[in-house]
Design a protein around this motif. Structure first.
Motif, PDB file in Angstrom:
ATOM      1  N   GLU A 256      22.811  39.298  28.983  1.00  0.00           N
ATOM      2  CA  GLU A 256      23.322  38.168  29.763  1.00  0.00           C
ATOM      3  C   GLU A 256      22.804  38.156  31.197  1.00  0.00           C
ATOM      4  O   GLU A 256      22.983  37.177  31.917  1.00  0.00           O
TER       5      GLU A 256
ATOM      6  N   HIS B 163      33.543  33.018  27.866  1.00  0.00           N
ATOM      7  CA  HIS B 163      32.729  33.590  28.944  1.00  0.00           C
ATOM      8  C   HIS B 163      32.913  32.770  30.208  1.00  0.00           C
ATOM      9  O   HIS B 163      32.643  31.586  30.220  1.00  0.00           O
TER      10      HIS B 163
ATOM     11  N   HIS C 225      34.465  43.439  27.102  1.00  0.00           N
ATOM     12  CA  HIS C 225      33.762  42.162  27.205  1.00  0.00           C
ATOM     13  C   HIS C 225      33.914  41.427  25.864  1.00  0.00           C
ATOM     14  O   HIS C 225      33.842  42.066  24.818  1.00  0.00           O
TER      15      HIS C 225
ATOM     16  N   PRO D 147      27.687  33.780  23.605  1.00  0.00           N
ATOM     17  CA  PRO D 147      26.405  33.979  22.921  1.00  0.00           C
ATOM     18  C   PRO D 147      26.439  34.887  21.698  1.00  0.00           C
ATOM     19  O   PRO D 147      25.532  34.844  20.883  1.00  0.00           O
ATOM     20  N   HIS D 148      27.507  35.689  21.518  1.00  0.00           N
ATOM     21  CA  HIS D 148      27.434  36.827  20.583  1.00  0.00           C
ATOM     22  C   HIS D 148      27.525  36.507  19.095  1.00  0.00           C
ATOM     23  O   HIS D 148      28.159  37.235  18.345  1.00  0.00           O
TER      24      HIS D 148
HETATM   25 ZN   LIG Z   1      29.011  38.087  26.518  1.00  0.00          ZN
END
Ligand SMILES: [Zn+2]
Length: 292
Positions: free
Chosen positions: A62, A116, A201, A136-137
């Motif tokens: 990121e 996020h 996270h 994004p994951h």
């Molecule tokens: Zn992330």
């Protein structure tokens, strides 16, 4: 802050040929952004292709910033398979030569927004996702892996039509193996007693959605938490009966250890950017499903 120790492996990953191993000239070069994509692409493309990964081991996807030499190395690739949700990919995309085709692998994913806080990809502005950053994951889920595999199959057939039969056979084998693993994890997680897990996270949002689990993100990005915020996060996790806390060494804050102690949970180190993504997902499922 990107520390210097990450720079060398990244450089070598991209310039395999000049880092000692002579590049096999018989092989076509393909590129991916992250290691889980490389595992998938190698299964589908087969041994006559060489796959390079842009993001080096230990780097935070990121905040990663590709160097000029990394951009140059990409010029050898016929296709660059990007997650299409990471900020560094935009920079690379803008400097690709005509030789390299940019292929996003996110096409069949129902993207998650709002997990996020950093607003690095706010160009996906439609409906109620407006202004919210994309999570994004997606590669840490079977939906995401399926989307990556399908995008790769289509682009490979388009670029190398003579090899279509081989690609399709390899793809079927890959999907068969992946489906069996998903089924196994579904059964295992269906009976888990504690369905809320903590993370520093929010890197398991897609995994949690896929298996009807609750992800509780407790960390703050890029700065230390105050004692008050730490205490509040611990209270929240205890109230939710959190038994396991997933943590990414080298990327997440060391404060996760203090927090974990306060919660009384088990701190489990994971690497969601590992080449062996199946092993990581199995490991995560085992930790969540394990009788307490
Ligand atoms: Zn992330």
């Amino acid at each position: 802050m990107q520390s210097a120790k990450y720079i060398l492996p990244v450089f070598c990953a991209l310039t395999l040929a000049s880092c000692g191993n002579k590049r096999d000239s018989d092989k076509q070069i393909l590129a991916v952004s992250i290691e889980p994509q490389r595992q998938i692409l190698e299964q589908i493309a087969g041994p006559s292709f060489e796959v390079m990964t842009v993001l080096g081991k230990g780097a935070d996807p990121e905040t990663f910033d590709p160097s000029t030499s990394q951009r140059v190395a990409l010029e050898d690739a016929d296709i660059y398979f990007a997650t299409d949700v990471l900020p560094f990919e935009d920079k690379l995309r803008n400097t690709l030569t005509e030789h390299t085709r940019y292929v996003p692998t996110s096409g069949n994913v129902h993207l998650i927004y709002g997990t996020h806080s950093h607003d690095h990809h706010s160009d996906h502005n439609d409906g109620d996702t407006a202004g919210k950053a994309v999570d994004p994951h997606y590669w840490s889920s079977f939906e995401g892996v399926g989307s990556i595999a399908t995008s790769m199959l289509d682009a490979l057939i388009d670029k190398y039509p003579d090899l279509e039969t081989e690609f399709r056979d390899r793809y079927s084998q890959f999907i068969h193996t992946t489906d069996s693993l998903k089924e196994r994890l579904s059964e295992q997680l269906a009976s888990a007693d504690y369905r809320t897990f903590a993370v520093w996270h929010p890197s398991l949002s897609y995994f949690a959605r896929e298996f009807s689990l609750e992800q509780l993100p407790l960390g703050v990005e890029g700065k230390d938490m105050s004692a008050k915020a730490l205490a509040e996060a611990i209270d929240h996790a205890r109230a939710d009966s959190v038994k396991v806390f997933f943590f990414q060494p080298g990327i997440d804050s060391r404060q996760a250890e203090v927090m974990n102690e306060g919660i009384g949970s088990k701190l489990v180190a994971v690497n969601l950017l590992d080449y062996n993504w199946q092993e990581q997902l199995k490991y995560i499922a085992d930790e969540i499903a394990r009788p307490q």
